[in-house]
Design an enzyme around this catalytic site. Structure first.
Site, PDB file in Angstrom:
ATOM      1  N   GLU A   1       0.848  -1.188   0.000  1.00  0.00           N
ATOM      2  CA  GLU A   1       0.000   0.000   0.000  1.00  0.00           C
ATOM      3  C   GLU A   1       0.883   1.238   0.000  1.00  0.00           C
ATOM      4  O   GLU A   1       2.107   1.141   0.102  1.00  0.00           O
ATOM      5  CB  GLU A   1      -0.977  -0.023   1.190  1.00  0.00           C
ATOM      6  CG  GLU A   1      -0.312  -0.132   2.545  1.00  0.00           C
ATOM      7  CD  GLU A   1      -1.319  -0.410   3.671  1.00  0.00           C
ATOM      8  OE1 GLU A   1      -2.212  -1.267   3.488  1.00  0.00           O
ATOM      9  OE2 GLU A   1      -1.190   0.209   4.727  1.00  0.00           O
TER      10      GLU A   1
ATOM     11  N   HIS B   1       3.469  17.775   4.603  1.00  0.00           N
ATOM     12  CA  HIS B   1       4.384  18.360   3.674  1.00  0.00           C
ATOM     13  C   HIS B   1       5.680  17.620   3.488  1.00  0.00           C
ATOM     14  O   HIS B   1       5.923  17.003   2.465  1.00  0.00           O
ATOM     15  CB  HIS B   1       4.644  19.722   4.244  1.00  0.00           C
ATOM     16  CG  HIS B   1       4.623  20.734   3.193  1.00  0.00           C
ATOM     17  ND1 HIS B   1       3.699  20.718   2.190  1.00  0.00           N
ATOM     18  CD2 HIS B   1       5.425  21.778   2.976  1.00  0.00           C
ATOM     19  CE1 HIS B   1       3.933  21.739   1.413  1.00  0.00           C
ATOM     20  NE2 HIS B   1       4.976  22.399   1.871  1.00  0.00           N
TER      21      HIS B   1
END
Lengths: 388, 291
Positions: free
Chosen positions: B207, B248
């Protein structure tokens, strides 16, 4: 869990990190008290929302004199802020941080995070602070310097020295930077953070090293032993449906599509989003009915998804090892009665008593389509939603 | 002989008398797993599910000769429970517990350096060798004895893979879990299956996040000549919005290698047959076996 800039700065200060003097306010009139207390010619007024890119969107302003500060605060509180990081959504500003402005000479970048590749913590720094670090990584990768710590190892003085020299600092300024770096790292470790990003870490014209902005997020699994962090949660920052999901221990994230999803397991949830996209649809949410998929939990999750007005149809995909499908089906039919289901619902159940479960759904009198495979389920719901 | 759990395995359960430990031990016993004891502090001396309970792992090992453990201990105490098993020099510890703080697992990783114990998990469905036994929560009835090794980060996706490979059957199913800091990874599991003479093909299910799939792909690339087995793969999360969780800086650590597309490409370049959707992983495995 994310916290606000001012909260992160208050935490860092306790670890000896140099932050600008400042105060949080919720009402414009409080700005008067804070500016007289700060007694500075120039101050920064900063909207507190959980999103980067505030500067570009009018969420950060340098002000001179009390009058300008009050005027700015009046505009900012209640303002709807849309930044490059909030996506299409707007965030309402409910609190504003006022702090001393600095004469910046150099802007640096410093970040600590859990590195999934090494299992340890990684430090990312750059001489090119004050801008989007992803752009820096793209355009000038050589200006980025990383320290990858082994799992369980700490940031030591020699690491801090190396980083400060890599950032081009010398003498007393380098020493001050090292003290700040160690402080930030200690805060990261002691508070079970997942990421602390200081951008910029500024060197001022007066030779001070100061953390001008800070974003911090924390390990949800550790909140049970970090009460002061858990108490900092600002519920205004969350989608109301996400908050309610959290109260039911459901793992839910609101997305942009129109097909509501309810799945057990994070992996299967993602794979279900993928297959919906593969057949041309888009999920309205990610939903992992974590833990045991009991009829009660399934019904609670179903009602929550149903309340989302973006949802035009629902797909339920449950692969239960132990649970009985007839119980789940009955739970769904009862919940459908409660909400007066009038949107298409496609259900794929796998587990014991599948046949009984399917019959209950088929004979419910509601627009429910039971299907035997995940593939059919995805095709079916995409088509039904397109038709409506 | 399959991997990790074999006929010789002597298994204990840590957190035996708790609700999860009890429920899943009952299922494991029904599946004829050789569970020789359980550990719950302060409950040593009693019997639970007709099996002796011990205060410590060391005592359980002394009395039963156990070599493997399933950990069902709540998150605040799970890291300590794992390290207790490491200290007792068990061969295998499978930690099912979900929600362990990352820094606790970092400490476990450091303390396990150089130890002989293999850790699977945490936050995983466990390990199951069809017809032999299981540690964890994988439902026995969906698995069939056979010659496909399954390794997956996600529990429910490993169940999908088991059902879809029913015609071939499975040698062992290994759920490695989705936490950022864990024990056994794809490379370790691939190596076990590569060396296992009862495994003919491998299903790998990854995943988004981290790069263990990419490392797995690099390892598969290095397989040469006779020491090669067909691999089918799937990576979940292509439709997931980017950076929703870590924000971020997480995105730049490993320069884009963490997306589903990048991982699928890496696997394809290593000769893995990659399924577009999880529902075709069985077909992909059959195709890989025919090449």
């Amino acid at each position: 869990m994310d916290i606000h800039e001012y909260q992160a700065k208050q935490l860092l200060a306790k670890f000896g990190v140099n932050i600008p003097a400042g105060e949080i306010i919720y009402q414009p009139h409080e700005a008067v008290t804070v500016t007289s207390w700060l007694n500075e010619e120039e101050v920064m007024v900063k909207a507190q929302v959980h999103a980067g890119g505030r500067g570009k969107s009018g969420g950060i302003k340098k002000c001179t004199g009390q009058e300008e500060v009050v005027e700015t605060v009046e505009k900012m509180i209640g303002m709807k802020l849309k930044t490059p990081q909030t996506g299409d959504k707007q965030k309402t500003v409910t609190r504003v941080y006022i702090e001393k402005a600095h004469n910046i000479q150099t802007e640096l970048y410093f970040c600590v995070l859990v590195d999934r590749e090494t299992g340890g913590n990684t430090i990312i720094t750059s001489k090119k602070g004050g801008m989007d670090i992803e752009k820096v990584a793209e355009n000038d990768p050589d200006s980025i310097f990383k320290v990858k710590l082994s799992p369980g190892n700490k940031l030591l003085n020699h690491h801090a020295r190396t980083i400060s020299y890599e950032l081009g600092l010398k003498g007393a300024v380098a020493k001050k930077a090292q003290k700040n770096l160690i402080g930030i790292y200690n805060a990261f470790e002691k508070l079970d953070a997942a990421m602390i990003e200081i951008n910029p870490l500024a060197v001022t014209k007066e030779g001070e090293v100061v953390a001008l902005d800070c974003k911090a997020s924390f390990d949800d699994n550790a909140l049970y032993r970090q009460r002061q962090i858990a108490d900092m949660k600002d519920e205004n920052e969350y989608d109301p449906l996400e908050l309610e999901a959290a109260r039911h221990d459901l793992n839910y994230v609101k997305l942009d599509g129109n097909i509501g999803l309810m799945v057990n397991g994070a992996g299967l949830s993602m794979a279900t989003m993928d297959i919906i996209k593969f057949y041309g649809g888009e999920a309205a949410n990610f939903m992992d009915v974590a833990g045991a998929a009991t009829p009660q939990r399934v019904a609670a999750a179903f009602k929550l998804i149903y309340r989302d007005s973006d949802v035009k149809g629902i797909l339920i995909n449950i692969f239960g090892g132990m649970m009985r499908c007839n119980d789940i089906a009955q739970g769904l039919v009862d919940a459908s009665k409660e909400v007066g289901l009038d949107k298409p619902l496609v259900v794929r159940l796998e587990g014991t008593n599948v046949e009984m479960g399917m019959d209950i759904l088929k004979n419910s009198g509601f627009p429910i389509t039971p299907v035997p495979t995940m593939e059919q389920a995805a095709k079916e719901i995409v088509e039904l939603v397109k038709k409506n | 002989m399959a991997v990790l759990i074999t006929k010789e395995s002597k298994i204990i359960c840590q957190g035996f008398t708790g609700s999860q430990g009890t429920f899943h031990s009952e299922r494991a016993i029904e599946y004829n797993t050789n569970i020789v004891g359980g550990v719950t502090p302060d409950k040593g001396g009693m019997k639970h599910l007709n099996i002796p309970v011990f205060n410590t792992v060391a005592e359980a090992k002394k009395k039963t000769g156990c070599n493997a453990s399933g950990v069902f201990v709540p998150p605040p105490f799970a890291a300590d429970a794992i390290l207790e098993g490491v200290e007792a020099e068990l061969d295998l510890i499978v930690c099912i517990t979900d929600g362990i703080p990352t820094s606790d697992m970092q400490r476990v990783r450091r303390e396990m350096k150089g130890s002989k114990t293999r850790l699977v998990g945490p936050n995983c469905p466990g390990v199951l060798t069809p017809g032999v036994g299981k540690i964890g929560i994988i439902p026995g009835h969906i698995c069939k004895p056979g010659r496909i090794g399954v390794v997956s980060r996600s529990g429910t996706l490993s169940y999908e893979a088991a059902v879809q490979t029913s015609s071939l059957g499975q040698s062992t199913i290994i759920g490695i879990g989705g936490d950022p800091v864990n024990g056994t990874n794809f490379v370790d599991a691939l190596e076990l299956f590569l060396k296992d003479d009862e495994t003919d093909g491998i299903v790998l299910i990854g995943e988004i996040g981290g790069t263990p799939e990419v490392e797995g792909a690099e390892f598969i690339k290095s397989w040469k000549g006779q020491f090669k087995k067909p691999v089918a793969g799937f990576v979940a999360g292509a439709a997931a919005p980017k950076g929703r969780k870590l924000g971020h800086a997480g995105a730049i650590v490993n320069s884009g290698a963490e997306t589903a597309d990048a991982k699928k490409e890496a696997l394809k370049s290593a000769g893995v047959i990659v399924a577009d959707t999880i529902t075709t992983i069985g077909e992909a495995m059959i195709k890989a076996m025919e090449i």
